[in-house]
Structures are given as structure tokens and as C-alpha cells.
Design an enzyme around this catalytic site. Structure first.
Site, PDB file in Angstrom:
ATOM      1  N   CYS A   1       0.864  -1.179   0.000  1.00  0.00           N
ATOM      2  CA  CYS A   1       0.000   0.000   0.000  1.00  0.00           C
ATOM      3  C   CYS A   1       0.901   1.230   0.000  1.00  0.00           C
ATOM      4  CB  CYS A   1      -0.859  -0.036   1.262  1.00  0.00           C
ATOM      5  SG  CYS A   1      -1.877   1.418   1.541  1.00  0.00           S
TER       6      CYS A   1
ATOM      7  N   CYS B   1      -1.070   3.886  -6.316  1.00  0.00           N
ATOM      8  CA  CYS B   1      -1.932   3.228  -5.320  1.00  0.00           C
ATOM      9  C   CYS B   1      -2.093   1.787  -5.795  1.00  0.00           C
ATOM     10  CB  CYS B   1      -3.282   3.937  -5.264  1.00  0.00           C
ATOM     11  SG  CYS B   1      -4.530   3.059  -4.296  1.00  0.00           S
TER      12      CYS B   1
HETATM   13  N1  DGL Z   1      -3.870   0.459  -1.739  1.00  0.00           N
HETATM   14  C1  DGL Z   1      -3.696   1.694  -1.011  1.00  0.00           C
HETATM   15  C2  DGL Z   1      -2.529   2.468  -1.613  1.00  0.00           C
HETATM   16  O1  DGL Z   1      -1.706   1.868  -2.300  1.00  0.00           O
HETATM   17  C3  DGL Z   1      -5.003   2.393  -0.967  1.00  0.00           C
HETATM   18  C4  DGL Z   1      -5.070   3.482  -0.011  1.00  0.00           C
HETATM   19  C5  DGL Z   1      -6.395   3.707   0.627  1.00  0.00           C
HETATM   20  O2  DGL Z   1      -6.875   2.815   1.308  1.00  0.00           O
HETATM   21  O3  DGL Z   1      -6.875   4.831   0.472  1.00  0.00           O
HETATM   22  O4  DGL Z   1      -2.357   3.648  -1.420  1.00  0.00           O
END
Ligand code: DGL
Length: 263
Positions: free
Chosen positions: A74, A184
């Protein structure tokens, strides 16, 4: 540390499965445990303190399950919490950051776009990386507000998703970008609609492959790679809905185990 211990992976939800797929492709003999913290998604609008506290919770859960390394799949969690985690836990961490450096090096129009969460784009770590590059290229930063909840809901090509994507791509196309960086781990699931909406000369770049390569290098350097040929267990835990993980992992359904738990 036991070489057969699993690789731990966590994300705010299902997005990090895009990273898990690369890890499993490059390291098919490694056992993995994936935590989807969907109950707390999205992380992108939370404060740095809130993100750190969720990352502590996820880290301690993965350590309690005997993991030998933790991949923070993430960008928001990495850019806000990896320094804290590395300072407080002995287990090695691998993070994921937007691939703006390779995009900047390859850009011919000297203009790149990045789509990421507010939490990533406003982090000190992202600021430090992008500051050095803005001398070379123009970077159009756009917050992908609302996209993570839609992806968590399985809405990849719904009219709501397409409307947001059109809005977010507009300033990037106007800035003549030739690379779009997906900052993301949820966004690789939008590659198909993005390709359909973008002019053909704009390439999309994400960080999955690089993270898997880095994982391989770190495991080897610490002599904790799994060299056995046994079929590894591939476990997925979610504190949200199993159906969402099933949707994004359908091509692996015969070899993975998915459970709903609270953590
Ligand atoms: N998968 C997360 C990232 O890479 C998502 C972030 C979120 O939950 O807003 O930033």
C-alpha cells in the site's frame, strides 16, 4: 528464522492483491499470508497517526502468524508509516512507492502524471522523492478521491468509476504527459478502463514487478528464501467481505484459502 515461514503482506483492502500476484509469479515456492484491512479502507484520507496505528495492528498480526518479512502493499501506508515500522520492529519491511523515478527517466515529453491517494501525495516521503525530480520533469499530481471505495466494491468499469477517471485524466492529458504512474496498489485493477480512456501514446506504469524483485533480493540477502519445492500455503484474511477478495483472486481460487476474521 525458518526459511519456510510465510511472507506477510498487508493493504488497506483488496488492492495489494495486485502486488501479491507479482510476488507469487516471481516467488511461486514462497508461502504467503495476506491481510486485507478492508474494514478500515480507505487509508488515503486518514491522518499519518491513524495510518501508523493501523499499520502497527497489521504488522503485529502478521508477526503473530510467524511471518519472516512484511510487504506493505500500500503506497499510503508505506509513505506514512514505513520509517516508524522499521524503527520499532526487527522484521524486514518492503514498501511500495509510486514509480515516478523510472517514469521521469523514460519520459520524452518531460511531463508525467501521478494518480494516488491524498495520504500518499501529501506525505513527506513522496515530497522528498518528487522534489528531486521536478527539476527534470513536470509532474501533474491528481488525488484519486473516491476510487478506492469503488474498487473495494468491485466497480471497475461502472459509470461512477469511468466518470471519476475521465475527470482525473483531463489535467494530465492537457499537460501532455506520456507516462501515467499508478501510485496506489488498488489502481492496477483500473488499467483496462484507463487504457480505453487515455490517448494511445500514454503509457501506464505501476510498482508491482519492482516490489516482487526487491522481495526476492532481500530474501536472498538474508538467506531466508524458501528453496523447498513443496506447494506453499497461500492464505488470505479479510476483515471485510470474502466476496470482494474472491472477485479479485478468481483465477487463483483452486490454490488459495480465504477467510473472514477480525483483526
Ligand atoms: N492500496 C492503497 C494504496 O496503495 C489504498 C489506499 C487507501 O486505502 O486509500 O495507497
Amino acid at each position: 528464522m525458518n526459511n519456510k515461514a510465510p511472507i506477510g503482506i498487508f493493504d488497506s483492502g483488496v488492492g495489494g492483491t495486485s502486488i501479491w500476484k507479482e510476488i507469487h509469479k516471481q516467488l511461486p515456492h514462497e508461502a504467503t499470508v495476506y491481510l486485507a484491512d478492508s474494514a478500515n479502507a480507505p487509508y488515503g484520507n486518514k491522518t499519518k497517526e491513524e495510518i501508523i496505528s493501523l499499520c502497527i495492528k497489521n504488522t503485529e498480526h502478521l508477526i503473530s502468524l510467524g511471518c519472516k518479512i512484511i510487504i506493505i502493499a500500500c503506497n499510503t501506508a508505506t509513505t506514512n508509516a514505513i520509517t516508524y515500522l522499521r524503527n520499532h520492529y526487527q522484521i524486514p519491511f518492503i514498501g511500495i512507492e509510486p514509480a515516478i523515478k523510472p517514469a521521469a527517466l523514460m519520459s520524452k515529453t518531460n511531463s508525467i502524471g501521478i494518480l494516488a491517494t491524498k495520504g500518499t501525495l501529501s506525505s513527506d516521503l513522496f515530497y522528498e522523492t518528487s522534489k528531486a525530480l521536478t527539476l527534470e520533469v513536470n509532474i501533474t499530481e491528481v488525488v484519486g478521491a473516491g476510487l478506492v471505495p469503488l474498487i473495494e466494491n468491485g466497480e471497475i468499469e461502472s459509470s461512477r468509476t469511468l466518470a471519476l477517471l475521465k475527470k482525473y485524466l483531463k489535467p494530465m492529458v492537457a499537460a501532455n504527459i506520456d507516462y501515467l504512474v499508478l501510485g496506489c496498489s488498488h489502481y492496477p485493477y483500473l488499467i483496462k478502463p484507463l487504457q480505453e480512456l487515455l490517448p494511445g501514446n500514454i503509457k501506464i506504469i505501476d510498482s508491482g514487478e519492482a516490489v516482487a524483485k526487491q522481495t526476492q533480493l532481500v530474501l536472498a540477502s538474508k538467506s531466508i528464501s524458501n528453496i523447498s519445492e513443496e506447494t506453499p500455503r497461500l492464505l488470505f484474511f479479510t476483515n471485510g467481505k470474502m466476496r470482494t477478495l474472491n472477485f479479485f483472486l478468481k483465477e487463483y481460487k483452486d490454490k488459495i484459502e480465504i477467510s473472514e476474521i477480525s483483526f
